[in-house]
Motif scaffolding. Structure first.
Motif, PDB file in Angstrom:
ATOM      1  N   PHE A  54       5.336   4.990   4.887  1.00  0.00           N
ATOM      2  CA  PHE A  54       5.306   4.929   6.344  1.00  0.00           C
ATOM      3  C   PHE A  54       4.411   3.810   6.835  1.00  0.00           C
ATOM      4  O   PHE A  54       3.536   3.336   6.124  1.00  0.00           O
ATOM      5  CB  PHE A  54       4.775   6.241   6.938  1.00  0.00           C
ATOM      6  CG  PHE A  54       5.675   7.406   6.686  1.00  0.00           C
ATOM      7  CD1 PHE A  54       5.486   8.212   5.569  1.00  0.00           C
ATOM      8  CD2 PHE A  54       6.721   7.684   7.547  1.00  0.00           C
ATOM      9  CE1 PHE A  54       6.320   9.286   5.336  1.00  0.00           C
ATOM     10  CE2 PHE A  54       7.551   8.760   7.313  1.00  0.00           C
ATOM     11  CZ  PHE A  54       7.357   9.565   6.198  1.00  0.00           C
ATOM     12  N   LEU A  98       2.576   2.375  10.869  1.00  0.00           N
ATOM     13  CA  LEU A  98       2.343   2.676  12.275  1.00  0.00           C
ATOM     14  C   LEU A  98       2.606   1.427  13.106  1.00  0.00           C
ATOM     15  O   LEU A  98       2.115   0.355  12.785  1.00  0.00           O
ATOM     16  CB  LEU A  98       0.891   3.132  12.464  1.00  0.00           C
ATOM     17  CG  LEU A  98       0.454   3.490  13.882  1.00  0.00           C
ATOM     18  CD1 LEU A  98       1.049   4.824  14.280  1.00  0.00           C
ATOM     19  CD2 LEU A  98      -1.077   3.571  13.953  1.00  0.00           C
ATOM     20  N   THR A 142      -0.371  -0.314   7.896  1.00  0.00           N
ATOM     21  CA  THR A 142      -0.060   0.576   6.782  1.00  0.00           C
ATOM     22  C   THR A 142      -1.353   1.235   6.356  1.00  0.00           C
ATOM     23  O   THR A 142      -2.402   0.991   6.951  1.00  0.00           O
ATOM     24  CB  THR A 142       0.542  -0.212   5.598  1.00  0.00           C
ATOM     25  OG1 THR A 142      -0.491  -1.069   5.089  1.00  0.00           O
ATOM     26  CG2 THR A 142       1.734  -1.026   6.062  1.00  0.00           C
ATOM     27  N   ASP A 170       4.611   4.546  17.415  1.00  0.00           N
ATOM     28  CA  ASP A 170       5.592   5.243  16.568  1.00  0.00           C
ATOM     29  C   ASP A 170       5.204   5.118  15.108  1.00  0.00           C
ATOM     30  O   ASP A 170       4.715   4.084  14.669  1.00  0.00           O
ATOM     31  CB  ASP A 170       6.988   4.636  16.732  1.00  0.00           C
ATOM     32  CG  ASP A 170       7.691   5.137  17.976  1.00  0.00           C
ATOM     33  OD1 ASP A 170       8.781   4.613  18.268  1.00  0.00           O
ATOM     34  OD2 ASP A 170       7.138   6.025  18.653  1.00  0.00           O
ATOM     35  N   GLN A 171       5.445   6.178  14.333  1.00  0.00           N
ATOM     36  CA  GLN A 171       5.346   6.062  12.887  1.00  0.00           C
ATOM     37  C   GLN A 171       6.736   5.861  12.344  1.00  0.00           C
ATOM     38  O   GLN A 171       7.635   6.630  12.662  1.00  0.00           O
ATOM     39  CB  GLN A 171       4.754   7.334  12.299  1.00  0.00           C
ATOM     40  CG  GLN A 171       3.262   7.431  12.581  1.00  0.00           C
ATOM     41  CD  GLN A 171       2.782   8.849  12.569  1.00  0.00           C
ATOM     42  OE1 GLN A 171       2.992   9.533  11.564  1.00  0.00           O
ATOM     43  NE2 GLN A 171       2.176   9.301  13.627  1.00  0.00           N
ATOM     44  N   GLU A 178       9.436   4.790   9.077  1.00  0.00           N
ATOM     45  CA  GLU A 178       9.589   4.816   7.636  1.00  0.00           C
ATOM     46  C   GLU A 178       9.943   3.416   7.151  1.00  0.00           C
ATOM     47  O   GLU A 178      10.631   2.666   7.831  1.00  0.00           O
ATOM     48  CB  GLU A 178      10.710   5.789   7.261  1.00  0.00           C
ATOM     49  CG  GLU A 178      10.701   6.154   5.795  1.00  0.00           C
ATOM     50  CD  GLU A 178      11.617   7.328   5.510  1.00  0.00           C
ATOM     51  OE1 GLU A 178      11.952   8.049   6.458  1.00  0.00           O
ATOM     52  OE2 GLU A 178      11.994   7.494   4.351  1.00  0.00           O
ATOM     53  N   THR A 189      -0.481  12.578  10.782  1.00  0.00           N
ATOM     54  CA  THR A 189      -0.724  11.143  10.863  1.00  0.00           C
ATOM     55  C   THR A 189       0.032  10.450   9.735  1.00  0.00           C
ATOM     56  O   THR A 189       0.419  11.066   8.743  1.00  0.00           O
ATOM     57  CB  THR A 189      -2.220  10.812  10.696  1.00  0.00           C
ATOM     58  OG1 THR A 189      -2.622  11.241   9.381  1.00  0.00           O
ATOM     59  CG2 THR A 189      -3.038  11.530  11.757  1.00  0.00           C
ATOM     60  N   PHE A 190       0.187   9.151   9.929  1.00  0.00           N
ATOM     61  CA  PHE A 190       0.922   8.426   8.898  1.00  0.00           C
ATOM     62  C   PHE A 190       0.131   8.397   7.598  1.00  0.00           C
ATOM     63  O   PHE A 190       0.689   8.345   6.509  1.00  0.00           O
ATOM     64  CB  PHE A 190       1.284   7.021   9.385  1.00  0.00           C
ATOM     65  CG  PHE A 190       0.145   6.046   9.311  1.00  0.00           C
ATOM     66  CD1 PHE A 190      -0.827   6.011  10.294  1.00  0.00           C
ATOM     67  CD2 PHE A 190       0.025   5.170   8.237  1.00  0.00           C
ATOM     68  CE1 PHE A 190      -1.870   5.122  10.225  1.00  0.00           C
ATOM     69  CE2 PHE A 190      -1.026   4.271   8.169  1.00  0.00           C
ATOM     70  CZ  PHE A 190      -1.978   4.246   9.162  1.00  0.00           C
ATOM     71  N   GLN A 237       0.942  11.559   5.896  1.00  0.00           N
ATOM     72  CA  GLN A 237       2.302  11.521   5.360  1.00  0.00           C
ATOM     73  C   GLN A 237       2.365  10.663   4.120  1.00  0.00           C
ATOM     74  O   GLN A 237       3.096  10.935   3.157  1.00  0.00           O
ATOM     75  CB  GLN A 237       3.266  11.004   6.428  1.00  0.00           C
ATOM     76  CG  GLN A 237       3.361  11.953   7.614  1.00  0.00           C
ATOM     77  CD  GLN A 237       4.313  11.450   8.668  1.00  0.00           C
ATOM     78  OE1 GLN A 237       5.457  11.136   8.362  1.00  0.00           O
ATOM     79  NE2 GLN A 237       3.845  11.337   9.895  1.00  0.00           N
ATOM     80  N   ASN A 238       1.590   9.619   4.176  1.00  0.00           N
ATOM     81  CA  ASN A 238       1.511   8.734   3.031  1.00  0.00           C
ATOM     82  C   ASN A 238       0.931   9.479   1.827  1.00  0.00           C
ATOM     83  O   ASN A 238       1.437   9.418   0.703  1.00  0.00           O
ATOM     84  CB  ASN A 238       0.605   7.560   3.398  1.00  0.00           C
ATOM     85  CG  ASN A 238       1.010   6.314   2.699  1.00  0.00           C
ATOM     86  OD1 ASN A 238       2.126   5.852   2.856  1.00  0.00           O
ATOM     87  ND2 ASN A 238       0.114   5.781   1.892  1.00  0.00           N
TER      88      ASN A 238
END
Lengths: 640, 339
Positions: free
Chosen positions: B18, B20, B43, B66-67, B69, B141-142, B145-146
């Motif tokens: 992901f 941001l 990133t 936005d996050q 992919e 948060t990204f 997710q990461n």
């Protein structure tokens, strides 16, 4: 002249004068709302007329109609009630002074406008061999073109018509020397009409001449009768700038004034005159006591066309022009009193678009070629329909409807309301509409919107999937109001093709056909008239993108089937409205205004810009709404 | 339809799923040139600039904040000013409906690799079914997710086991005081980390990872898990710890913490660790189980002191070692730090 007859005529004239003077009095005292155009000074014309007119005659008059009315129907009380807005009025106060409607009598405030209608009536009377069609005109109205369209046709077809011209030398405030070239006599003879002339100042002569005129009309010799006279009172209430000297002169030779002077010596006569005055006063008093009218007949109630029950076509069929021909054929077959009128209709030509091909060969007396007189065509249709004929008129290109606008706006659409619902005018006017043939600015327009706004007429804009072979017979059996049908000219050669098996097509109870490419629409598309076919093609393309569409095809545009539309819009929340007409008071704008606020939705509107239809092919293509325009609107709104 | 040029989220690091969107450098619909900066992304490692590969008018499919992919669509550079909301990659037929679904659910065309055509049915299959009605979506948060995607790939945790030994707070503090002589600050966690790294030189199987066969790292690069002041969980890396003096190590740690707090860490300060330590010593946590990081074989977790003692847990990939070896490792570590 026989003394008794003369007295009768003068007493009748006196009665008319009393009524007119009473009306002026009511007007000045504020009890009479609106205006009146009295015939004070001209009464003897009506009085002699009343001796000769019969129930089987049709009488058409103008704004100065009270005398003519009382001559045809001695209904003083009802006349007062009408002008005073009472329940017992001829049309319960809806028509008023200028628009008296009763049985065979019709008056309208548009000068010359009812003359084409009188021609249609004359046609039917000739068929019945009973009765004449009589129009009262003032010399001032002889500027109107519709009168000459009518005279031309009347002479051409030897109709039983009488045109009585009350020549009082003035048109409102303008003297004839400012407005008229040539003479009235020359006008009549130009068309080969029988011409007679007299005046109010020789009663004997006037009586004899009018009898001759009636007799001529009755024997299918259309006649113009010019009667010189003078209006003693103002044009309407008090507008009068004529010289006092002139007015005084005519007052001294006025037949009624002379009769009054005569009666001074005759006690019997004098009391008769007073009785008449009292009679009129009584009628007026009674009218003032009558309850006010609560009629709602001025409101338009459109025809309930849900009874049409037209089939829809979802598979291969004949071309639309063939279907139309079949429909007219059927109509002529089923109706003894059917009439198809318009320009270039007869065989071997069979109509500009061949819709009427073969019909005049089968029914020569029912298919009539008209001169290039559009106002007459519509007026004629009104008059003939009024007397029971089943008339289908054609205006060759919808663009030419502009020449019929007065007939629709001020006459045909109003007769039913003005007569308090007593007189119906069920005629159909069919006309080819639309562009894409390169015919240019005056032969390519979509003018539906200008007529859909007229209260009192039905306006149909059929699409490519109705069963045209049943259209006109069904329509004629259901309508009570004038009906315009806009046939899209590019659809004439169209043959309905089969729809994909997975699609559904149905027609709701209110005439709206719905074509669905799926159960739940992503998009609602509503198309008017010929644009329906383009939209159906677009549906195929959208289906490739998995976009499901409800295509709504309304049949008429004088009102909208909102329930049907909302049913689809509830699911899709998105509507694309497609029409061929130009931006600015368009059909779609009206529809959106009516839909607004009922549920949240977004919309796109595809239509022509404000402009003229260019003649060059590629320019025409970019001006009129194209398939690409529709697709891009659909995709754009889908993506939202 | 006019030609469209598609701008994708670039792959900036092999491990990032992901990014941001921090800034849109031009306005929607603006005319731009090839090479012009369009979007700035962040990133887990760094800031990335995305430029246009064509002239035209730019139409954004994302907003700032936005996050997104990796490999999803950021923008389209179109020949026409009309935005056609949907890029159709030349080699795929994606129906309009499918495109709308993909857009609404932030799915890029790369997720449908190998398919010639994509219908709405195909897209619906990819969309995770919505949770039960009582649950609400938790924003993540990204960075998180990461982290999740890393953990999912870390096979070590499937074979993990752990051993726990209690260390004595007072004894460790005393040893620290001795070592530092008050000249520099050294926390319990940092001290244990340093000693652990020295010990790892003798126990290479804990400084390794398993990927079908066992790979041992050549250096001991310490990863220190930090998650303070709402900055999110990050693993700061100090390379070749045994090569540093204790003082230098402590100083480096302070630097990194400062850099972490100021969001100023460089890529090489966030990557390349071979062994991770997770320090909960001042949190009040009595016991916890840390998770082994991607491409590592073990992690040391330090808990808070309870009654004078604190837990030190070694969690390790059982394919590389066993409980006995782990126990002896910890015993040795204890001895060193409590001496």
């Amino acid at each position: 002249m026989d003394k008794i007859l003369r007295h009768e005529i003068m007493l009748k004239s006196w009665k008319i004068r009393c009524v007119e003077e009473k009306l002026l009095e009511l007007n000045h005292s504020g009890l009479l709302h609106g205006t009146t155009h009295t015939c004070i000074g001209q009464e003897v014309i009506s009085a002699i007329f009343s001796q000769l007119v019969r129930d089987e005659d049709q009488v058409f008059s103008n704004h100065r109609c009270h005398g003519h009315f009382l001559a045809t129907h001695d209904l003083t009380y009802e006349l007062f009630c009408e002008l005073l807005g009472r329940k017992d009025g001829l049309s319960q106060g809806i028509g008023g002074s200028q628009h008296l409607h009763h049985k065979n009598f019709l008056a309208n405030g548009i000068l010359g406008g009812s003359v084409p209608i009188s021609v249609g009536a004359a046609w039917v009377l000739k068929k019945k061999s009973n009765g004449s069609s009589i129009s009262f005109l003032g010399d001032g109205s002889l500027g109107e073109g519709a009168i000459y369209e009518s005279w031309n046709f009347s002479a051409l077809h030897s109709l039983p018509q009488l045109f009585i011209i009350e020549n009082n030398f003035y048109s409102q405030s303008t003297h004839q020397s400012e407005t008229m070239a040539g003479s009235i006599a020359a006008r009549a003879s130009a068309f080969g009409l029988n011409f007679l002339q007299s005046s109010i100042w020789d009663l004997d002569h006037l009586d004899r001449t009018m009898r001759e005129a009636f007799s001529a009309a009755k024997s299918n010799k259309p006649t113009v009768l010019q009667v010189d006279c003078y209006r003693l009172a103002p044009h309407s209430k008090s507008d009068d700038h004529r010289s006092k000297k002139e007015k005084d002169h005519y007052a001294t030779i006025d037949p009624v004034n002379l009769f009054l002077a005569e009666s001074e010596q005759d006690i019997d006569l004098k009391s008769k005159l007073e009785n008449i005055r009292a009679e009129v006063q009584l009628a007026s008093d009674l009218a003032l006591k009558c309850a006010l009218s609560n009629s709602r007949s001025y409101l338009n109630t459109p025809d309930d066309l849900s009874q049409l029950e037209l089939k829809i076509i979802s598979g291969p069929s004949h071309s639309i022009v063939d279907q139309l021909n079949t429909s007219l054929r059927e109509l002529l077959k089923q109706n003894k009193n059917a009439l198809i009128v318009g320009e270039d209709l007869r065989d071997p030509y069979g109509g500009a678009f061949k819709v009427t091909r073969g019909l005049s060969d089968l029914h020569p007396e029912k298919v009539i070629n008209f001169p290039v007189s559009e106002a007459l065509i519509v007026g004629f249709s009104s008059g003939a329909a009024m007397l029971g004929e089943k008339v289908i008129a054609e205006i060759m290109f919808a663009d030419f409807l502009s020449l019929t606008f007065d007939q629709f706006l001020n006459h045909a659409s109003k007769v039913t309301n003005l007569s308090n619902g007593k007189i119906n005018l069920p005629f159909i006017l069919r006309t080819p509409t639309g562009g894409r043939r390169g015919y240019g600015a005056t032969h390519s327009q979509s003018v539906e919107k200008f007529f859909a706004g007229i209260p009192g007429i039905n306006v149909l804009l059929p699409h490519h999937r109705i069963d045209y072979s049943n259209l006109y017979q069904r329509l004629m059996s259901v309508i009570t109001r004038p009906t315009i049908v806009f046939e899209n000219k590019t659809l004439y050669s169209y043959r309905p093709q089969e729809l994909p098996a997975s699609w559904k097509i149905s027609t709701g109870p209110r005439g709206m056909t719905v074509v669905s490419s799926g159960d739940v629409p992503d998009l609602t598309v509503l198309a008017f008239g010929g644009m329906g076919l383009e939209c159906e093609e677009v549906m195929f393309q959208l289906e490739q993108e998995e976009i499901q569409v409800d295509l709504l095809l309304p049949l008429w545009v004088h009102e909208f089937e909102l329930e049907e539309i909302l049913r689809s819009l509830e699911k899709s929340k998105k509507i694309v409205i497609v029409e061929e007409g130009t931006e600015g008071l368009s059909l779609g704008a009206e529809l959106l205004a009516q839909l607004h606020g009922r549920l949240p939705f977004s919309h796109r509107h595809v239509l022509s810009q404000r402009g003229i239809v260019p003649a060059a092919k590629h320019l025409e293509h970019s001006f009129l709404p194209s398939r690409e325009d529709i697709i891009s609107a659909c995709l754009e709104i889908f993506d939202e | 339809m006019s030609k469209n040029n598609i701008v994708l989220v670039p792959v900036s690091s092999p491990n990032d799923q992901f990014a941001l969107v921090t800034r849109l450098a031009v306005a929607e619909g603006e005319a731009i040139k090839e090479g012009q900066l369009l979007v700035e992304l962040e990133t887990t490692k760094t800031q990335v600039e995305v430029v246009s590969s064509a002239d035209g008018f730019v139409h954004f499919l994302v907003q700032e904040g936005d996050q997104v992919e990796v490999n999803s669509v950021l923008a389209i550079v179109s020949e026409s000013k009309q935005s056609s909301q949907n890029p159709i990659p030349d080699n795929k037929k994606i129906t309009r409906k499918a495109q709308k679904l993909m857009r609404d659910h932030h799915l890029g065309p790369d997720l449908f690799e190998g398919m010639d055509s994509i219908t709405s049915q195909d897209v619906l299959k990819k969309i995770v079914s919505s949770p039960a009605k009582e649950a609400i979506k938790l924003p993540q948060t990204f960075t998180k997710q990461n982290e999740i995607s890393h953990l999912l790939q870390a096979t070590a945790n499937s074979f993990a086991s752990d051993v726990t030994v209690l260390f004595n707070e007072e004894k460790v503090l005393k040893t620290i005081a001795q070592k530092t002589s008050g000249h520099f600050y050294l926390s319990v966690g940092d001290f244990l980390a340093y000693q652990c790294c020295l010990l790892l030189q003798k126990h290479p199987y804990f400084n390794a990872w398993y990927d079908g066969i066992a790979f041992a790292y050549q250096n001991v690069n310490l990863g220190m898990a930090l998650n303070i002041s709402g900055k999110g969980l990050k693993v700061v890396t100090i390379r070749d710890v045994p090569g540093l003096t204790l003082e230098k190590f402590a100083g480096k740690m302070q630097e990194l913490i400062a850099g972490y707090l100021r969001d100023e860490l460089k890529v090489d300060e966030l990557t390349g660790s071979s062994f991770t330590l997770s320090n909960m010593h001042s949190t009040g946590v009595r016991s916890f189980t840390p998770l082994i990081n991607l491409q590592q074989g073990a992690i040391l977790g330090i808990s808070s002191s309870v009654g004078g003692d604190f837990e030190v847990k070694l969690r390790f990939d059982h394919r590389l070692a066993d409980g006995l070896i782990a126990a002896s490792f910890l015993a040795e570590l204890k001895q060193v730090v409590e001496s």
